[in-house]
Design a protein around this motif. Structure first.
Motif, PDB file in Angstrom:
ATOM      1  N   UNK A 153       0.026  -7.955 -16.472  1.00 19.63           N
ATOM      2  CA  UNK A 153      -0.895  -8.909 -15.425  1.00 19.63           C
ATOM      3  C   UNK A 153      -1.574  -8.199 -15.468  1.00 19.63           C
ATOM      4  N   UNK A 154      -2.867  -8.779 -15.471  1.00 14.72           N
ATOM      5  CA  UNK A 154      -4.591  -8.505 -15.628  1.00 14.72           C
ATOM      6  C   UNK A 154      -5.491  -8.739 -13.826  1.00 14.72           C
ATOM      7  N   UNK A 155      -5.733  -8.090 -13.947  1.00 14.80           N
ATOM      8  CA  UNK A 155      -6.590  -8.313 -12.328  1.00 14.80           C
ATOM      9  C   UNK A 155      -7.817  -7.782 -12.566  1.00 14.80           C
TER      10      UNK A 155
ATOM     11  N   UNK B 107      -2.287  -4.858  -7.163  1.00 14.38           N
ATOM     12  CA  UNK B 107      -0.672  -4.648  -6.992  1.00 14.38           C
ATOM     13  C   UNK B 107      -0.034  -4.327  -8.295  1.00 14.38           C
ATOM     14  N   UNK B 108       0.978  -3.460  -7.269  1.00 12.16           N
ATOM     15  CA  UNK B 108       1.810  -2.523  -8.799  1.00 12.16           C
ATOM     16  C   UNK B 108       3.010  -3.174  -9.003  1.00 12.16           C
ATOM     17  N   UNK B 109       3.818  -3.437  -9.721  1.00 13.75           N
ATOM     18  CA  UNK B 109       5.125  -3.985  -9.637  1.00 13.75           C
ATOM     19  C   UNK B 109       5.676  -2.812  -9.509  1.00 13.75           C
TER      20      UNK B 109
ATOM     21  N   UNK C 221      14.054 -10.544  -8.312  1.00  7.04           N
ATOM     22  CA  UNK C 221      13.077 -10.786  -7.186  1.00  7.04           C
ATOM     23  C   UNK C 221      12.211  -9.320  -7.434  1.00  7.04           C
ATOM     24  N   UNK C 222      10.613  -9.193  -7.722  1.00  7.35           N
ATOM     25  CA  UNK C 222      10.261  -8.433  -7.829  1.00  7.35           C
ATOM     26  C   UNK C 222       9.852  -7.180  -6.900  1.00  7.35           C
ATOM     27  N   UNK C 223       9.693  -5.719  -6.306  1.00  9.39           N
ATOM     28  CA  UNK C 223       9.513  -4.797  -5.271  1.00  9.39           C
ATOM     29  C   UNK C 223       7.838  -4.783  -6.231  1.00  9.39           C
ATOM     30  N   UNK C 224       7.439  -4.382  -4.857  1.00 10.56           N
ATOM     31  CA  UNK C 224       5.814  -4.896  -5.817  1.00 10.56           C
ATOM     32  C   UNK C 224       4.937  -3.602  -4.032  1.00 10.56           C
ATOM     33  N   UNK C 225       4.156  -2.698  -4.907  1.00 11.32           N
ATOM     34  CA  UNK C 225       3.307  -1.390  -4.401  1.00 11.32           C
ATOM     35  C   UNK C 225       2.027  -2.061  -4.015  1.00 11.32           C
TER      36      UNK C 225
ATOM     37  N   UNK D  28      -0.436  -1.675  -1.103  1.00 13.72           N
ATOM     38  CA  UNK D  28      -0.771  -1.454   0.455  1.00 13.72           C
ATOM     39  C   UNK D  28      -0.326  -0.185   1.207  1.00 13.72           C
ATOM     40  N   UNK D  29      -0.018   0.457  -0.071  1.00 23.42           N
ATOM     41  CA  UNK D  29       0.833   1.923   0.604  1.00 23.42           C
ATOM     42  C   UNK D  29       2.092   1.395   0.838  1.00 23.42           C
ATOM     43  N   UNK D  30       2.438   0.025   0.452  1.00 25.07           N
ATOM     44  CA  UNK D  30       3.905  -0.253   1.206  1.00 25.07           C
ATOM     45  C   UNK D  30       4.615  -0.423   0.272  1.00 25.07           C
ATOM     46  N   UNK D  31       6.346  -1.062  -0.002  1.00 26.09           N
ATOM     47  CA  UNK D  31       6.681  -1.896  -0.946  1.00 26.09           C
ATOM     48  C   UNK D  31       7.678  -2.826  -0.568  1.00 26.09           C
ATOM     49  N   UNK D  32       7.507  -4.074  -0.479  1.00 28.50           N
ATOM     50  CA  UNK D  32       7.490  -5.272  -0.835  1.00 28.50           C
ATOM     51  C   UNK D  32       8.323  -6.048  -1.600  1.00 28.50           C
ATOM     52  N   UNK D  33       9.001  -6.844  -1.114  1.00 29.23           N
ATOM     53  CA  UNK D  33      10.410  -7.284  -2.218  1.00 29.23           C
ATOM     54  C   UNK D  33       9.283  -8.826  -2.196  1.00 29.23           C
ATOM     55  N   UNK D  34       9.833  -9.461  -3.487  1.00 33.33           N
ATOM     56  CA  UNK D  34       8.599 -11.021  -3.328  1.00 33.33           C
ATOM     57  C   UNK D  34      10.039 -11.909  -4.472  1.00 33.33           C
ATOM     58  N   UNK D  35      10.442 -13.086  -3.946  1.00 35.38           N
ATOM     59  CA  UNK D  35      11.249 -13.295  -4.974  1.00 35.38           C
ATOM     60  C   UNK D  35      10.761 -14.801  -5.635  1.00 35.38           C
ATOM     61  N   UNK D  36      10.909 -15.264  -6.692  1.00 41.72           N
ATOM     62  CA  UNK D  36       9.972 -16.196  -6.798  1.00 41.72           C
ATOM     63  C   UNK D  36      10.695 -17.637  -7.156  1.00 41.72           C
ATOM     64  N   UNK D  37      11.609 -17.615  -6.413  1.00 46.66           N
ATOM     65  CA  UNK D  37      12.090 -19.017  -6.017  1.00 46.66           C
ATOM     66  C   UNK D  37      11.210 -19.312  -4.691  1.00 46.66           C
ATOM     67  N   UNK D  38      11.466 -18.366  -3.630  1.00 44.50           N
ATOM     68  CA  UNK D  38      11.490 -18.817  -2.582  1.00 44.50           C
ATOM     69  C   UNK D  38      10.348 -18.264  -1.720  1.00 44.50           C
TER      70      UNK D  38
END
Length: 378
Positions: free
Chosen positions: A247-249, A306-308, A317-321, A323-333
Motif C-alpha cells: 500500500x502506497x501512502x 499507518x502500518x499493517x 481482520x487486519x491489525x493496524x499500527x 497513532x502509537x496504538x494498535x487497532x483491528x479493522x474488519x473489511x466486512x463490517x
C-alpha cells in the motif's frame, strides 16, 4: 568471527512438557509485544526512558501461555539491565540486553513461550552511525525453528550506500555481503516488513525492497533487490488472502495498492495494481480515527499514515499500527477497534504533548518449537 551459540539454562525439558505442539501454518497473530521509548524533550534525546516490554493478547487467544511476557528472563544482571525489543517472526523474538540505553551487552533470539534463548555474537558493523535489524524464522523439516538475523548498516562518514550482514542459525556467524546496497530510507518511513513464502520482504530503501531468503535455492543468493512501487510518503507491506500487497501512502486522489506477481518457478516478476474496494475503505476509515483525543475529519486524501502489522485470514481482520496504538479493522463490517494495552499509557491524557515517544510493536504467534542451534563457526 567465531560464535558461541549455547542454550541458556532457563530452558529445560520440564518447561517443554507444559506445552502442546503448535503449528506454524497459520499466519494469524496470537498477540502483540510492544515497548515504548520516551524522551521528555523532543529536541534533546539525552534522557531517554525505556519502558518494560508488554504483551497484549488478541481476543480469543490464551493470554496465560506466557509466563514472563516482560522477558525478564533475558536480563543477565537482574533489574540493572534493560531488555530492548527489536523484531518478531513465527514464534521467535529478537531482543538485546543492555546495561544502559546506549550500550548493548548481548543480542538474543528467544522463544517467549518456552523461555529458550540463544545468545548471538555482536554484529561486525563497527563504525556505523545507523544500524537496523530484522528477524526471519520458520519450522524446518526436523521440527526446529531455524532463523536468520539480517543487519543493515550505514558506514559512518560516507554516503556510498549500506552494508548487509546475515547471521544464520545453521552456521552461527555473521557473514558480510560484499556488494554495497543502496542508501537506507529515512527513519520516518523505514521499517515495513513481512515474512512471505519463506522470505523476508523489507521496505528499507527508497526505490528498492530487500528480499532475504531463509532457505535460498541453489544458484540463488541469500538476498535480492526488487523494484518498489512509487510512494511519496512511504509504503506498507502486508499479506492479504495469501498475496503480498504493497500500500502506497501520499497520493491525493487514489488509494494505490499493488500485488506482487511471481512466475511458475516462484520467481518475482512485477507489481500489478489492485482495484479492490477494501483498500479504499480501509484508508478512508483510518483517516476518521478518534484515538486518545486526536480527532481527524474525513477528507478526500488520507492524511493518516499507518502500518499493517498482522492479518487474521479467518475473520479477514487486519491489525493496524497508527497513532502509537494498535487497532483491528474488519473489511466486512468496517469496524475499527483498539487492541487493549497497545497505546498511550492511561493517565497521560493531554500531557502527551510534553513527551516525544516512539514504539516498537511486533505481531507474535505461539510456537513451542525448539530453536535450531548451529555448529560453532569456523
Amino acid at each position: 568471527m567465531d560464535c558461541d551459540l549455547t542454550r541458556e539454562s532457563n530452558f529445560t525439558t520440564k518447561h517443554s512438557h507444559k506445552y502442546k505442539p503448535i503449528s506454524n501454518s497459520s499466519s494469524s497473530p496470537t498477540g502483540f509485544f510492544h515497548q515504548r521509548v520516551v524522551s521528555p524533550d523532543q529536541d534533546v534525546f539525552m534522557d531517554l526512558e525505556l519502558d518494560d516490554i508488554e504483551f497484549t493478547p488478541v481476543i480469543g487467544s490464551d493470554p496465560g501461555r506466557l509466563s514472563d511476557p516482560s522477558l525478564n528472563f533475558l536480563k543477565q544482571r537482574g533489574d540493572e539491565d534493560f531488555v530492548d525489543l527489536i523484531d518478531s517472526c513465527n514464534g521467535l523474538l529478537l531482543c538485546s540486553n543492555t546495561d544502559s540505553l546506549y550500550f548493548v551487552t548481548t543480542y538474543f533470539v528467544c522463544n517467549p513461550l518456552t523461555r529458550e534463548q540463544v545468545a548471538l555474537p555482536h554484529p561486525c558493523c563497527r563504525g556505523s552511525n545507523r544500524v537496523s535489524y530484522s528477524l526471519i524464522a520458520d519450522l524446518n523439516s526436523h521440527g526446529y525453528i531455524q532463523y536468520k538475523v539480517v543487519c543493515l548498516s550505514r558506514p559512518e562518514g560516507t554516503d556510498s550506500g549500506s552494508k548487509l550482514w546475515v547471521l544464520s542459525s545453521e552456521i552461527g556467524v555473521w557473514e558480510e555481503i560484499e556488494e554495497r546496497l543502496p542508501e537506507l530510507h529515512h527513519e520516518t518511513v523505514m521499517g515495513s516488513k513481512v515474512f512471505f513464502n519463506g522470505s523476508l520482504f523489507w521496505d528499507c530503501f527508497e526505490d528498492k525492497i530487500l528480499v532475504c531468503h531463509l532457505n535460498p535455492k541453489k544458484l540463488r543468493h541469500c538476498y535480492e533487490l526488487i523494484e518498489a512501487p512509487r510512494a511519496p510518503l512511504g509504503r506498507c507491506l502486508w499479506i492479504f488472502r495469501n498475496q503480498l500487497l504493497c500500500y502506497c501512502h501520499g497520493f491525493a486522489d487514489e488509494f494505490p495498492a499493488w500485488r506482487l506477481h511471481t512466475n511458475e518457478k516462484n520467481e518475482i516478476t512485477t507489481w500489478k495494481h489492485e482495484d479492490g474496494k477494501e483498500f479504499e475503505t480501509l484508508s478512508q476509515d483510518i483517516s476518521t480515527i478518534n484515538s486518545e483525543g486526536w480527532v481527524i475529519k474525513r477528507t478526500v486524501m488520507p492524511i493518516v499514515r499507518f502500518k499493517i502489522i498482522g492479518y487474521n485470514p479467518e475473520s479477514e481482520r487486519v491489525f493496524v499500527w497508527v497513532h502509537e496504538s494498535v487497532f483491528s479493522y474488519g473489511f466486512k463490517d468496517r469496524r475499527l477497534e483498539k487492541v487493549g494495552g497497545c497505546g498511550v499509557p492511561r493517565g497521560w491524557g493531554n500531557w502527551i504533548w510534553r513527551f516525544h515517544t516512539w514504539s516498537c510493536v511486533v505481531a507474535y504467534k505461539h510456537s513451542s518449537g525448539a530453536i535450531q542451534i548451529g555448529k560453532k563457526g569456523k
